[in-house]
Design an enzyme around this catalytic site. Structure first.
Site, PDB file in Angstrom:
ATOM      1  N   GLY A  38     -21.264 -44.763  31.074  1.00 16.55           N
ATOM      2  CA  GLY A  38     -21.333 -43.577  30.437  1.00 16.55           C
ATOM      3  C   GLY A  38     -20.353 -42.811  31.288  1.00 16.55           C
ATOM      4  O   GLY A  38     -20.600 -41.464  31.411  1.00 16.55           O
ATOM      5  N   SER A  64     -17.118 -41.806  30.789  1.00 16.71           N
ATOM      6  CA  SER A  64     -15.996 -41.350  30.276  1.00 16.71           C
ATOM      7  C   SER A  64     -16.081 -39.617  30.079  1.00 16.71           C
ATOM      8  O   SER A  64     -15.268 -39.141  29.548  1.00 16.71           O
ATOM      9  CB  SER A  64     -15.711 -42.025  29.108  1.00 16.71           C
ATOM     10  OG  SER A  64     -16.760 -41.809  27.900  1.00 16.71           O
ATOM     11  N   GLY A  96     -18.945 -35.956  30.813  1.00 14.69           N
ATOM     12  CA  GLY A  96     -20.138 -35.390  31.294  1.00 14.69           C
ATOM     13  C   GLY A  96     -20.539 -35.678  32.679  1.00 14.69           C
ATOM     14  O   GLY A  96     -19.877 -35.656  33.533  1.00 14.69           O
ATOM     15  N   ILE A  97     -21.840 -36.046  32.835  1.00 14.01           N
ATOM     16  CA  ILE A  97     -22.423 -36.235  34.208  1.00 14.01           C
ATOM     17  C   ILE A  97     -21.680 -37.557  34.920  1.00 14.01           C
ATOM     18  O   ILE A  97     -21.109 -37.480  35.923  1.00 14.01           O
ATOM     19  CB  ILE A  97     -23.757 -36.596  34.285  1.00 14.01           C
ATOM     20  CG1 ILE A  97     -24.761 -35.470  34.065  1.00 14.01           C
ATOM     21  CG2 ILE A  97     -24.167 -36.866  35.820  1.00 14.01           C
ATOM     22  CD1 ILE A  97     -26.252 -35.425  33.565  1.00 14.01           C
ATOM     23  N   GLY A  98     -21.578 -38.538  34.014  1.00 10.98           N
ATOM     24  CA  GLY A  98     -20.870 -39.857  34.527  1.00 10.98           C
ATOM     25  C   GLY A  98     -19.318 -39.563  35.045  1.00 10.98           C
ATOM     26  O   GLY A  98     -19.064 -40.106  36.011  1.00 10.98           O
ATOM     27  N   SER A 109     -34.846 -38.360  33.623  1.00  7.50           N
ATOM     28  CA  SER A 109     -35.107 -37.066  33.329  1.00  7.50           C
ATOM     29  C   SER A 109     -36.349 -36.384  33.758  1.00  7.50           C
ATOM     30  O   SER A 109     -37.441 -36.936  34.153  1.00  7.50           O
ATOM     31  CB  SER A 109     -35.228 -37.143  31.714  1.00  7.50           C
ATOM     32  OG  SER A 109     -35.674 -35.867  31.305  1.00  7.50           O
ATOM     33  N   TYR A 112     -36.897 -39.871  23.801  1.00  8.29           N
ATOM     34  CA  TYR A 112     -35.950 -39.810  24.983  1.00  8.29           C
ATOM     35  C   TYR A 112     -36.951 -40.147  26.338  1.00  8.29           C
ATOM     36  O   TYR A 112     -36.661 -40.911  27.193  1.00  8.29           O
ATOM     37  CB  TYR A 112     -35.271 -38.522  25.097  1.00  8.29           C
ATOM     38  CG  TYR A 112     -34.536 -38.360  26.514  1.00  8.29           C
ATOM     39  CD1 TYR A 112     -33.443 -39.158  26.545  1.00  8.29           C
ATOM     40  CD2 TYR A 112     -34.767 -37.417  27.360  1.00  8.29           C
ATOM     41  CE1 TYR A 112     -32.502 -39.103  27.847  1.00  8.29           C
ATOM     42  CE2 TYR A 112     -34.150 -37.085  28.410  1.00  8.29           C
ATOM     43  CZ  TYR A 112     -32.842 -37.929  28.621  1.00  8.29           C
ATOM     44  OH  TYR A 112     -32.165 -37.883  29.796  1.00  8.29           O
TER      45      TYR A 112
END
Length: 665
Positions: A389, A391, A393-395, A520, A533
Site C-alpha cells: 500500500g 502508493s 497515504g501512510i505507505g 489500529s 475493520y
C-alpha cells in the site's frame, strides 16, 4: 617533592596527579605502558601542562604485571632515593571482570609495586584499596579491622583484601591504606568514565520515566546499605592525608559518606534527579533470602526463566551478580578519617545535592543508547524494505523515509497510475522506488508478487504491512452487507498473512528480518462502527503475537503499531473527520521508522493504552463510554448511501473529538 603514581591515566589517578602537580615544586613520575604514548598530550592538557612545564610530569615505561613494575634498571637507578611517595592506584575496579585478570592486576600488581618501592627506596607508600576489602562483613567494619573481613568469595572482594595483605606484610617502606567507597563522578561536573555501582540502575530509572508519568508512585527495593562518594572528595582526601603532619603510618582510612544510604534511598534520590516516578513504597529485598537456595536454583534451571532473566539483565545493562550486592550488610566506621580531616574543610557532599549532576552527565555522555546507531539510515541503509500500500497515504510517506535513508525501497499497490506517480515523486527528490503492481486481496496475485520479490531481491529485510481497507458502518446498518466483513478480512488479514508467510522463510533462513504490522487504535479501544475493520486488525494482532513467540529465537522480530486516526484518502468519505484532530501521514511514517529502529513489540498512544486498560479492568465503564460516543456521532453519509449530506455534530461531540485525538468515532 617527587612522586611516583601508578594508574595515573585512570579516573581517580589523573585527578590525583593534577592535585599533586598543584603543589609548588612538585614533580610526578607516572607508570605508562609501552605503546600508550598517544595518551600523553591528552593527559598534559588535563593537567594544564604545556611547553617546559611538561617536565614536571614524566612518564616511566613499565608494566604493572611485571617484576618491579617492569621499570628498566637504568630508570630504577635514576629514581632511587628521589621518590618521596608512591601512590598505587592501578587496579581493576570492575565487579564484572574475570577472576584471573583481577588476581594478576590487583594482587600481583600490588606485589610488584611493593618491590618497586623498595628498589627506589621510596619515602612512603600510599595504597588505594577499596571498602570491598571488608567483603560482606555483617555490621560495622572499623578502619583498624582487617582479618575480620568475611564473605570474600567474589574475586573483586578477595583481590582487594589480598592486595592490602601484601602491603601490610611485605612492604618495608612506611605505608598508608585508603579505602574509598563506591566512587561516582565529580560532584561539580558529574564527569565519570564508566558505568559502575549505582550507575547500573540508571537505565532502569530511565525506562520507568519513559513509561510512567512523574507523578505516579512506584515500587522500589529497600535493600542493604550502599556508600557512595564523588571522585573529587576521594582525591581531596588522599591529597590532604598524604601530606598531613599527623602520623599516618600503618593506618587505614575509610573514604566514605558518613551518612550512607539504603539501596532504596539511592534509587529514590536518582529517580528524583531524573524526574522519574518517585518510589513511595519499598519492598525489603531481604525477603528474597527466605526463598530456599534449592528453589531459586531450580527456577533458574528452567530455560524460560533463565532466558527472561538474561534478556532483562542485558536490556538494562546489569551485571549478572548485581543482586548479590542488593542486600549489602556492611557499614563503615571513619573515626580516623574524621580526625585527620578536622579543620581541613574537606567534607563529603550530600548525595541529594549532586545526584542531578551525575544523572545529567550520564544521560549526556554515558547512556549506552548514545553509542548505538539509532538513525533510520543506520538501520535500513542498504537493506531491502517492502511497503505494501505504498502508493499513497501512510505507505507513501513511509516509503519516502526509507528511500531517503538509503534503503532499496519496494512499494506495491493496485493502481499502476498511482505507483507511477509515486515513483516520479521519488525521482524528483533524488532517490527511487521500485514499484510492483499487486492486489494483496487476491491470494494468487499475492503469491505471484512474493515470488517476484524473492527472485529479484532475494527476499526483504523489513516488511511493512500497510495495505488495508477501512469501513465505518454500524452493525445495524450492515445486516445485509456481509461482504463488508469478507472483503475487509480478505485484505487486512488474509492478504497481509499471505505476503508475510511468503517472505518469512527467507527471513528465518537468514536469522534476521523485521515485520511491522499497521494495526489500529480501534483494536485497543474497541471502537463502535468499525466492527469489520477492528475485527480484521485484531485477527492480525493475534496472529502476530503467536508468530513473534515462535520466531523469538530465530532473529525475526515483529512490531504491531496501533495507529491512531491518520488523515489519508481512506478516511476521506467520512465527512465528520474533516475537522477531527488527526495525525499527518508523515507523523505516522515516523512511528513506522521508530518501529524499524527500536523493534518494540508494540507501539501505541497513551490514549489507546488507556482504552485497553479500561476494557481490561472496568469493562462495563468502557462499554458505557464507547456506547455514549457511538450514539453521539452519526453514520457517515457514505455509510447511509447518501451523497453531499454534511452531518451536524452536537457541541459535546465536537468537544470529544478534540479531547480524543486519533480515536475512531
Amino acid at each position: 617533592m617527587q612522586y611516583f603514581v601508578t594508574g595515573a591515566t585512570g579516573f581517580i589517578g589523573k585527578r590525583l596527579v593534577k592535585a599533586l602537580l598543584a603543589r609548588k615544586g612538585a614533580k610526578v613520575h607516572f607508570l605508562m605502558r609501552k605503546g600508550s604514548e598517544g595518551k600523553l598530550e591528552t593527559l598534559y592538557e588535563f593537567w594544564g601542562l604545556s611547553g617546559a612545564a611538561k617536565a614536571r610530569a614524566l612518564p616511566v615505561t613499565g608494566d604493572l604485571t611485571a617484576k618491579k613494575l617492569g621499570v628498566a634498571a637504568e630508570a630504577l637507578k635514576a629514581l632511587k632515593g628521589q621518590v618521596d611517595a608512591v601512590y598505587h592506584l592501578a587496579a581493576v575496579y570492575d565487579l564484572s571482570a574475570d577472576a584471573d585478570s583481577q588476581v594478576q592486576v590487583n594482587i600481583e600488581g600490588t606485589r610488584n609495586m611493593v618491590d618497586f618501592a623498595k628498589a627506589v627506596d621510596a619515602g612512603h607508600v600510599h595504597h588505594v584499596s577499596s571498602i570491598a576489602a571488608a567483603g560482606l562483613y555483617e555490621g560495622v567494619f572499623r578502619e583498624d579491622m582487617f582479618e575480620e573481613a568475611e564473605g570474600l568469595d567474589h574475586p573483586y572482594f578477595m583481590t582487594k583484601h589480598e592486595s592490602e595483605k601484601i602491603v601490610r606484610k611485605e612492604c618495608k617502606q612506611p605505608w598508608t591504606v585508603y579505602r574509598p567507597a563506591l566512587v561516582v563522578g565529580d560532584s561539580q561536573t558529574g564527569e565519570m568514565d564508566k558505568i559502575d555501582g549505582p550507575y547500573y540502575f540508571f537505565k532502569l530509572i530511565q525506562r520507568l520515566r519513559q513509561i510512567l508519568p512523574p507523578w505516579m508512585p512506584s515500587v522500589g527495593i529497600e535493600g542493604g546499605r550502599i556508600n557512595i562518594v564523588p571522585v573529587d572528595f576521594v582525591v581531596a582526601c588522599i591529597d590532604h592525608i598524604s601530606h598531613a603532619k599527623a602520623d599516618i603510618k600503618g593506618k587505614f582510612y575509610h573514604l566514605d559518606d558518613p551518612k550512607g544510604y539504603r539501596v532504596g534511598d539511592v534509587l529514590d534520590i536518582f529517580s528524583k534527579a531524573a524526574h522519574a516516578p518517585k518510589m513511595n513504597l519499598f519492598v525489603n529485598a531481604a525477603l528474597l533470602g527466605f526463598v530456599p537456595k534449592s528453589v531459586k536454583k531450580g527456577m533458574m534451571a528452567l530455560a524460560p526463566v533463565r532466558r527472561i532473566r538474561n534478556a532483562v539483565m542485558k536490556d538494562l545493562g546489569l551485571p549478572d551478580d548485581m543482586f548479590t550486592f542488593i542486600n549489602f550488610p556492611t557499614r563503615y566506621d571513619r573515626r580516623e578519617l574524621d580526625a585527620v580531616l578536622k579543620g581541613s574543610g574537606i567534607e563529603c557532599p550530600n548525595l541529594n545535592d549532586y545526584a542531578w549532576v551525575l544523572w545529567d552527565y550520564w544521560e549526556r555522555h554515558l547512556d549506552p543508547d548514545l553509542f548505538i546507531d539509532r538513525s533510520l539510515r543506520g538501520t535500513v541503509g542498504g537493506k531491502v524494505v517492502l511497503v505494501t500500500g505504498g502508493s499513497s497515504g501512510i505507505g507513501l510517506a513511509a516509503a519516502h523515509k526509507f528511500a531517503e535513508a538509503g534503503a532499496t525501497t519496494l512499494i506495491c499497490g493496485r493502481d499502476q497510475d498511482k505507483l507511477d506517480e509515486a515513483c516520479m515523486e521519488a525521482k524528483a527528490k533524488g532517490y527511487a522506488f521500485i514499484a510492483y503492481p499487486a492486489d494483496i486481496a487476491d491470494m494468487a496475485d499475492c503469491d505471484r508478487f512474493v515470488q517476484l520479490v524473492i527472485a529479484n531481491h532475494g527476499g526483504v529485510d523489513f516488511l511493512i504491512n500497510n495495505a488495508g481497507r477501512s469501513i465505518r458502518r454500524a452493525i445495524e446498518s450492515s445486516y445485509d452487507r456481509f461482504h463488508d466483513f469478507e472483503r475487509t478480512m480478505q485484505l487486512n488479514y488474509f492478504g497481509c498473512l499471505r505476503v508475510t508467510m511468503g517472505l518469512l522463510p527467507g527471513m528465518a533462513a537468514k536469522h534476521k528480518g523485521h515485520v511491522v504490522n499497521i494495526s489500529s487504535i480501534g483494536v485497543l479501544t474497541n471502537a463502535p462502527r468499525f466492527s469489520a475493520y477492528v475485527a480484521s486488525k485484531a485477527a492480525l494482532d493475534a496472529w502476530t503475537r503467536c508468530a513473534s513467540s515462535e520466531f523469538a529465537d530465530q532473529g525475526v522480530t515483529f512490531t504491531t503499531i496501533n495507529m491512531p486516526l491518520v488523515r489519508t484518502p481512506m478516511i476521506a468519505p467520512t465527512q465528520i473527520y474533516k475537522n477531527v484532530p488527526t495525525l499527518a501521514p508523515e507523523e505516522a511514517a515516523d512511528m513506522i521508522a521508530q518501529a524499524c529502529i527500536f523493534k518494540p513489540v508494540r507501539i501505541a498512544t497513551r490514549l489507546g493504552v488507556t482504552g485497553q486498560v479500561l476494557h481490561a479492568f472496568v469493562p462495563r465503564v468502557a462499554q458505557i463510554v464507547m456506547n455514549t460516543s457511538f450514539r453521539m456521532f452519526p453514520d457517515s453519509s457514505a455509510a447511509k448511501g447518501e451523497k453531499g449530506v454534511k452531518p451536524q455534530l452536537s457541541p459535546e461531540a465536537v468537544a470529544m473529538q478534540q479531547m480524543m485525538r486519533g480515536i475512531h468515532f
